[in-house]
Each structure stands twice: as C-alpha cells, then as structure tokens.
Design an enzyme around this catalytic site. Structure first.
Site, short mmCIF file in Angstrom:
data_model
loop_
_atom_site.label_atom_id
_atom_site.label_comp_id
_atom_site.label_asym_id
_atom_site.label_seq_id
_atom_site.Cartn_x
_atom_site.Cartn_y
_atom_site.Cartn_z
CE1 TYR A 160 67.47 49.99 -9.78
CE2 TYR A 160 67.90 52.30 -10.26
CZ TYR A 160 67.25 51.12 -10.55
OH TYR A 160 66.38 51.06 -11.62
CE LYS B 99 64.07 49.88 -8.39
NZ LYS B 99 64.09 50.72 -9.59
#
Length: 320
Positions: free
Chosen positions: A154, A184
């Site tokens: 992330y 992400k």
C-alpha cells in the site's frame, strides 16, 4: 505463486480470482460514543453489492481509520467483513500495516486464519525505511506470516512520507516475497505508476489506483482497477466510467470523470477527509457511519447540507 493458487483457506472469498475493478475502501462504522459498530456491516455489504455494484473491499485502511484503531478492533472488523462478505463479495483485502512489526505480523496471521482474500501493508511512517532494501525487509517479515495469502504493498507517500519509488521496489520483489500480488498506488506520480506497469506487465501484478479524482489518467497508463473511498457512494457511476473507457468511448468516460471531479473539487474546498466521507456515506446510503475517532472531528451540519445539495445537483450521462 501464481494468481490461481493464492488461496488455501476454506472460507476465503473467491480463490484464484485476480483482484481488479473497483475496490471500496471500507469506512469503519462507529457508535455515537466512538466504539466500532459491527452491527451495520451486513447492511453495508448488501448496499455495496446491490446499490453500487462493488464486490471488493479494502478493510482497515486510511478511510477505515485503521491506524486509529486498537489491534483487537482491527481483528473484530476483519472477522466481520469476512463473515458478512462470504458468498457476496469477491475479495476482502485486510490492511495489516502497523508501526510495530510484531503487531503487523499478528494481524497478518489473523487475516490468514479467518480466510481473508489478501493482505496489504503500508510503509512504517514514524521510524521510516530509508531505502528499498529496508522497506522490502519489513514487508517480507509481515508477508511471511501469511504464506498462503496474496500480499499487496500500500503505497501512500502523502501520508507516510516514504517516497521510495514503486518502480524500484518491484524490481525482483517476488524473489523475496513470493506471495506478492500487486500495489495499491495512492500517489499522483503517474510516471512511476506507468513505469511499474510497463516493466511488470508480464508478472500479472494488480495495479490498483488510489487517487479517485485521477482514475481516468491511471486507466490510460494501464491500471487494473482502483481502491478508493468514493466507490462507497459513487461506485456505480465509476463503473460506468470504466465501461465507457473499455469500449472505448473516451468522451463519455471523461464526462463521468469530470462530474466525479466536480463533486470532489467542491467538497475538498470545504475541507474533505475521513469524517466528511463518513457523513457523505451516511446520507447517501442511509447507513449510520457515526463519528470519526479523535483527533478527527465530526463533519459540520453546514458541510453535510452543502455536500448533499451538490451531489443532488449533478446530472449524470445515464440520466440518473
């Protein structure tokens, strides 16, 4: 590990299905006194599937106030999302990042035990990794605690301050993290993102964009999907944008992106964060999301009235 053999748990969502399309960044519902409110999550799941046509969820991330929750609360939320999402959602990704490595490892083991479809980790952001090797070493120590679970990095440098380029991070990452499945990418650096996709297209990684108002730009450089807070209440409209882009009908896709951007530009000027997202989701869905956890403060009544009026005023291309 190939995408087809990433799931070993009997109660995971859909084994082997690649994560793509829209992923709602789950809001954490809270009671008026600030406790997590698990009782509305079944209603939340049904709302996402039926009303927004969104079947993937990212739990305990930024929108979910994950770093403001206790480890016990994060586990309870993860369990409830997996339980309520069974047979309804395609993917339940649990964010297990923490400042403490043992806590992050504990959360990773827990996510594996309950049958999460994947885990994600942000970079530690108080004592920060200063280079790729330090960051990968931390991620590897978390990922190895859930060896049967797809792992996602992330990347959110505006909040973590860790600006290690993802292009650099991905070089040889599968050798150190065999379960690595994608990123992400919550940053506006489309050059870095494009280089990631250009260099790693053959790896079948999922590249999920995290800046909702710029999704069309990210689609143009080849992302597989997106994780964001607006897909909680603008998921159906964003899906229509994805369909238009795929046709391709760029003019129609632009119309959707411009209108989504018009709403976001309006609320950002008023001050738009997690608390305001909770307020918007409450009035759009009718499900009470409650207050944010301090130090965040509730959205004002003025914000709610203005945001609702603005959203109601938008005329979408599909006539809704």
């Amino acid at each position: 590990m190939s995408p087809s053999d990433t799931s070993t748990s009997p109660n995971s969502m859909t084994p082997g299905k690649k994560l793509e399309g829209l992923v709602a960044a789950a809001i954490t519902p809270m009671t008026p006194d600030g406790q997590i409110n698990l009782s509305v999550i079944h209603q939340y799941v049904d709302y996402l599937v039926r009303e927004q046509n969104v079947k993937n969820i990212f739990v305990n991330g930024t929108t979910g106030e994950g770093l403001s929750l206790s480890i016990q609360e994060r586990k309870q939320l993860a369990e409830e999302w997996v339980r309520q999402g069974k047979d309804k959602l395609d993917h339940v990704i649990i964010h297990v990042g923490a400042l403490s490595l043992p806590e992050s490892q504990d959360l990773a083991r827990h996510a594996a035990a309950i049958g999460a479809s994947g885990i994600a980790v942000i970079a530690p952001f108080f004592f920060k990794p200063t280079n790729k090797d330090e960051l990968v070493a931390f991620l590897q120590k978390v990922a190895s605690e859930a060896p049967g679970v797809p792992f996602y990095y992330y990347h959110i440098p505006p909040l973590t301050g860790v600006k290690i380029r993802v292009e650099e991070l991905l070089d040889g990452i599968r050798e150190q993290i065999p379960t690595f499945q994608g990123v992400k990418f919550s940053d506006t650096d489309l050059l870095d993102l494009a280089q990631c996709i250009n260099k790693n297209g053959s790896e079948q990684f999922a590249f999920l964009y995290g800046v909702d108002e710029q999704l069309l730009g990210a689609l143009a450089v080849g992302v597989n999907g997106a994780v964001g807070s607006t897909y909680n209440y603008l998921g159906r409209k964003t899906k229509l944008m994805l369909q238009a882009f795929a046709k391709p009908d760029l003019a129609l896709a632009q119309k959707y992106q411009f209108l989504i951007g018009e709403f976001l530009n309006f609320v950002i000027k008023l001050g738009f964060g997690v608390a305001q997202t909770k307020a918007v989701m409450t009035f759009v869905s009718g499900i009470p999301m409650g207050p944010p956890r301090p130090p965040l403060v509730n959205a004002s009544e003025e914000f709610i009235a203005k945001a609702k009026a603005k959203l109601d005023s938008i005329v979408w291309p599909d006539g809704d």
